[in-house]
Design a protein around this motif. Structure first.
Motif, mmCIF file in Angstrom:
data_model
loop_
_atom_site.group_PDB
_atom_site.id
_atom_site.type_symbol
_atom_site.label_atom_id
_atom_site.label_comp_id
_atom_site.label_asym_id
_atom_site.label_seq_id
_atom_site.Cartn_x
_atom_site.Cartn_y
_atom_site.Cartn_z
ATOM 1 N N GLU A 150 -9.607 7.585 2.478
ATOM 2 C CA GLU A 150 -10.409 8.312 3.590
ATOM 3 C C GLU A 150 -12.024 8.429 3.244
ATOM 4 O O GLU A 150 -12.819 7.879 3.998
ATOM 5 N N LEU A 151 -12.292 8.903 1.932
ATOM 6 C CA LEU A 151 -13.556 9.184 1.739
ATOM 7 C C LEU A 151 -14.448 7.643 1.134
ATOM 8 O O LEU A 151 -15.553 7.569 1.544
ATOM 9 N N LEU A 152 -13.664 6.582 0.896
ATOM 10 C CA LEU A 152 -14.185 5.338 0.238
ATOM 11 C C LEU A 152 -14.481 4.585 1.809
ATOM 12 O O LEU A 152 -15.263 3.751 1.538
ATOM 13 N N THR A 153 -13.721 4.686 2.742
ATOM 14 C CA THR A 153 -13.704 3.995 3.837
ATOM 15 C C THR A 153 -14.332 4.657 4.952
ATOM 16 O O THR A 153 -14.592 3.874 5.974
ATOM 17 N N ASN A 154 -14.575 6.021 4.970
ATOM 18 C CA ASN A 154 -15.149 6.777 6.188
ATOM 19 C C ASN A 154 -14.432 6.637 7.579
ATOM 20 O O ASN A 154 -14.768 6.599 8.519
ATOM 21 N N CYS A 155 -13.066 6.456 7.181
ATOM 22 C CA CYS A 155 -12.142 6.496 8.277
ATOM 23 C C CYS A 155 -11.186 7.920 8.168
ATOM 24 O O CYS A 155 -10.711 8.189 7.025
ATOM 25 N N TYR A 156 -10.638 8.256 9.334
ATOM 26 C CA TYR A 156 -9.338 8.981 9.483
ATOM 27 C C TYR A 156 -8.068 8.322 9.523
ATOM 28 O O TYR A 156 -7.935 7.538 10.353
ATOM 29 N N ILE A 157 -7.383 8.529 8.558
ATOM 30 C CA ILE A 157 -5.979 7.769 8.471
ATOM 31 C C ILE A 157 -4.838 8.997 8.599
ATOM 32 O O ILE A 157 -4.711 9.973 7.981
ATOM 33 N N MET A 158 -3.918 8.564 9.632
ATOM 34 C CA MET A 158 -2.789 9.275 9.734
ATOM 35 C C MET A 158 -1.318 8.405 9.662
ATOM 36 O O MET A 158 -1.442 7.461 10.361
ATOM 37 N N VAL A 159 -0.739 8.733 8.557
ATOM 38 C CA VAL A 159 0.639 7.943 8.590
ATOM 39 C C VAL A 159 1.560 8.875 9.231
ATOM 40 O O VAL A 159 2.090 10.122 8.754
ATOM 41 N N GLN A 160 2.450 8.118 10.169
ATOM 42 C CA GLN A 160 3.435 8.815 10.983
ATOM 43 C C GLN A 160 4.381 7.840 11.443
ATOM 44 O O GLN A 160 4.162 6.966 11.744
ATOM 45 N N ASN A 162 6.728 4.894 11.385
ATOM 46 C CA ASN A 162 6.596 3.395 11.354
ATOM 47 C C ASN A 162 5.224 3.008 11.525
ATOM 48 O O ASN A 162 5.123 1.716 11.337
ATOM 49 N N THR A 163 4.174 3.905 11.553
ATOM 50 C CA THR A 163 2.851 3.322 11.839
ATOM 51 C C THR A 163 1.859 4.094 10.928
ATOM 52 O O THR A 163 2.239 5.392 10.778
ATOM 53 N N VAL A 164 0.631 3.523 10.823
ATOM 54 C CA VAL A 164 -0.511 3.996 10.175
ATOM 55 C C VAL A 164 -1.497 4.002 11.321
ATOM 56 O O VAL A 164 -1.910 2.834 11.508
ATOM 57 N N SER A 165 -2.221 5.040 11.604
ATOM 58 C CA SER A 165 -3.203 5.115 12.453
ATOM 59 C C SER A 165 -4.533 5.286 11.925
ATOM 60 O O SER A 165 -4.641 6.441 11.027
ATOM 61 N N ALA A 166 -5.428 4.554 12.075
ATOM 62 C CA ALA A 166 -6.943 4.672 11.497
ATOM 63 C C ALA A 166 -7.948 4.905 12.423
ATOM 64 O O ALA A 166 -7.824 3.968 13.434
ATOM 65 N N LEU A 167 -9.022 5.494 12.107
ATOM 66 C CA LEU A 167 -9.984 5.845 13.207
ATOM 67 C C LEU A 167 -11.445 5.890 12.159
ATOM 68 O O LEU A 167 -11.321 6.675 11.304
ATOM 69 N N GLY A 168 -12.229 4.878 12.718
ATOM 70 C CA GLY A 168 -13.603 4.902 11.758
ATOM 71 C C GLY A 168 -14.400 3.538 12.318
ATOM 72 O O GLY A 168 -14.287 3.055 13.065
ATOM 73 N N PRO A 169 -15.366 3.239 11.432
ATOM 74 C CA PRO A 169 -16.157 2.098 11.621
ATOM 75 C C PRO A 169 -15.480 0.813 11.143
ATOM 76 O O PRO A 169 -14.432 0.822 10.744
ATOM 77 N N PHE A 170 -15.780 -0.317 11.787
ATOM 78 C CA PHE A 170 -15.140 -1.530 11.950
ATOM 79 C C PHE A 170 -14.984 -2.156 10.483
ATOM 80 O O PHE A 170 -13.766 -2.421 9.873
ATOM 81 N N SER A 171 -15.836 -1.972 9.753
ATOM 82 C CA SER A 171 -15.750 -2.262 8.320
ATOM 83 C C SER A 171 -14.817 -1.534 7.293
ATOM 84 O O SER A 171 -14.082 -2.072 6.533
ATOM 85 N N GLY A 172 -14.754 -0.094 7.553
ATOM 86 C CA GLY A 172 -13.656 0.644 6.864
ATOM 87 C C GLY A 172 -12.181 0.376 7.399
ATOM 88 O O GLY A 172 -11.397 0.331 6.383
ATOM 89 N N LEU A 173 -12.255 0.009 8.696
ATOM 90 C CA LEU A 173 -10.825 -0.274 9.353
ATOM 91 C C LEU A 173 -10.235 -1.525 8.583
ATOM 92 O O LEU A 173 -9.167 -1.599 8.441
ATOM 93 N N LYS A 174 -11.147 -2.581 8.437
ATOM 94 C CA LYS A 174 -10.617 -3.830 7.635
ATOM 95 C C LYS A 174 -10.108 -3.634 6.274
ATOM 96 O O LYS A 174 -8.967 -3.888 5.991
ATOM 97 N N GLU A 175 -10.799 -2.607 5.696
ATOM 98 C CA GLU A 175 -10.405 -2.148 4.247
ATOM 99 C C GLU A 175 -9.021 -1.370 4.200
ATOM 100 O O GLU A 175 -7.995 -1.603 3.441
ATOM 101 N N VAL A 176 -9.109 -0.599 5.276
ATOM 102 C CA VAL A 176 -7.933 0.293 5.520
ATOM 103 C C VAL A 176 -6.390 -0.636 5.749
ATOM 104 O O VAL A 176 -5.407 -0.559 5.028
ATOM 105 N N ARG A 177 -6.624 -1.520 6.541
ATOM 106 C CA ARG A 177 -5.672 -2.434 6.863
ATOM 107 C C ARG A 177 -4.879 -3.117 5.430
ATOM 108 O O ARG A 177 -4.000 -3.348 5.245
ATOM 109 N N LYS A 178 -6.156 -3.699 4.743
ATOM 110 C CA LYS A 178 -5.695 -4.497 3.519
ATOM 111 C C LYS A 178 -5.094 -3.520 2.598
ATOM 112 O O LYS A 178 -3.966 -4.175 2.104
ATOM 113 N N VAL A 179 -5.460 -2.472 2.454
ATOM 114 C CA VAL A 179 -4.768 -1.530 1.470
ATOM 115 C C VAL A 179 -3.455 -1.123 1.940
ATOM 116 O O VAL A 179 -2.479 -1.319 0.886
#
Length: 354
Positions: A150-160, A162-179
């Motif tokens: 969350e600190l590296l991507t500036n996104c809020y991530i919620m694991v719940q 069978n899904t992972v919800s991410a909220l933040g800037p577009f560049s951060g969301l791309k990195e979150v999806r990859k990880v």
């Protein structure tokens, strides 16, 4: 002449102007709506925060309806709605609320520079136990891995679930999806986190902006796991033969081979009795031997003879007597007064002579 790299990069501090009513004074042509279902355990929370949801969407002239009987949330545009993308943001808002994202975070989706991504991870792993382990790996011990991401991507991530919800800037969301996808493919998230940390430091240097960062990024090699241990019991396959196994001998065949088949009944019984008596005699003999074992004395250890003290060393009585005499001559303790005075006088005389 302007460098192409400068044209492709967004200048620092630049922000896209907000979409106002002046951009679309006539409004929308048709009404559009989106609906999503929510699980039963979210009903109590949504019931509490729904007035806040209606208030937030009301600012963008979007209606919101909560159906507790059907278990669904619906958002629709009105005649006053001027922003065509507001309904898409409202759809994302109700999706995030259904996926256990708190309202304080989910309402940020209505901002222009914030986007969301709901990653489905349930179907990426076949075995349920493996899926649970990899999902726990994404969270890390006490949620430390998720917090670092969350600190590296500036996104809020919620694991719940069978899904992972991410909220933040577009560049951060791309990195979150990859990880997240790499973690489900059995690549530990710490490798991607390390790469993100290096990229973050490199981005601070304006000279390296136009250069390739491949030489700085770590290259993790895949290690081949050791061969699986061979089982103790190996099931060796027998050689295939088209012929069936030989038929086992029957009792009559055995009697024919031994010649018992041709004996009379009386002779057979006599032979059986002899065999029984021989077995009984062997059993009696074994039993008698076991009983006699108790009467056999154990082997005694050989007696070791003790050596007599050598009488070679004789006590020298005369030497002891001399020691005693010498000890008596020695005067123990302080000297008497007379001897002390005499010694003092002798010492004074010697000093005078000198």
């Amino acid at each position: 002449a302007v460098d192409e790299s400068e044209l492709l990069t967004v200048p620092d501090g630049w922000k896209e102007p907000a979409f106002t009513r002046e951009d679309n004074p006539k409004g929308l042509l048709e009404e559009s709506s989106f609906a999503t279902l929510f699980p039963k355990y979210r009903e109590a929370y949504l019931k509490e925060c729904w007035p806040l949801v209606q208030k937030a969407l009301g600012e963008h002239y979007v209606n919101a309806a909560l159906d507790l009987i059907e278990g669904s949330m619906t958002v629709t545009t009105t005649k006053k709605t001027f922003d065509p993308y507001a309904i898409i943001r409202a759809r994302d808002l109700i999706k995030l609320l259904a996926r256990s994202v708190p309202f304080e975070q989910a309402v940020r989706i209505l901002q222009d520079d914030v986007a969301c991504d709901i990653i489905k991870i349930g179907s990426l792993v076949r075995k349920r136990e493996t899926f649970i382990k990899r999902r726990a790996r994404l969270l890390g011990p006490k949620g430390s891995t998720l917090k670092a991401l969350e600190l590296l991507t500036n996104c809020y991530i919620m694991v719940q679930g069978n899904t992972v919800s991410a909220l933040g800037p577009f560049s951060g969301l791309k990195e979150v999806r990859k990880v997240v996808l790499d973690t489900m493919k059995n690549i530990h998230p710490i490798y991607n986190i390390k790469t993100l940390m290096i990229k973050r430091e490199l981005a601070k240097d304006p000279e390296l902006r136009t250069q390739s960062w491949e030489r700085f990024l770590p290259k993790f090699k895949r290690k081949n796991l050791k061969k699986r241990k061979e089982p103790k019991k190996k099931n060796t396959k027998k050689e295939y033969t088209p012929f069936p196994p030989p038929q086992p001998e029957s009792q009559i065949d055995k009697e024919l081979a031994s010649g018992e088949y041709f004996l009379k009944e009386r002779q057979k019984k006599r032979k059986q009795m002899e065999e029984i008596k021989a077995k009984q005699a062997d059993a009696i003999k074994r039993r008698q031997e076991e009983r006699n074992k108790a009467f056999i004395p154990p082997k005694e250890k050989p007696v070791v003879k003790t050596k007599k003290a050598s009488s070679e060393k004789k006590i020298d009585i005369e030497a002891i007597k001399e020691k005693v005499k010498n000890a008596k001559k020695k005067k123990l303790g302080a000297l008497p007064e007379e001897e002390v005075k005499l010694k003092m006088a002798a010492d004074e005389k010697k000093k005078k002579k000198k």
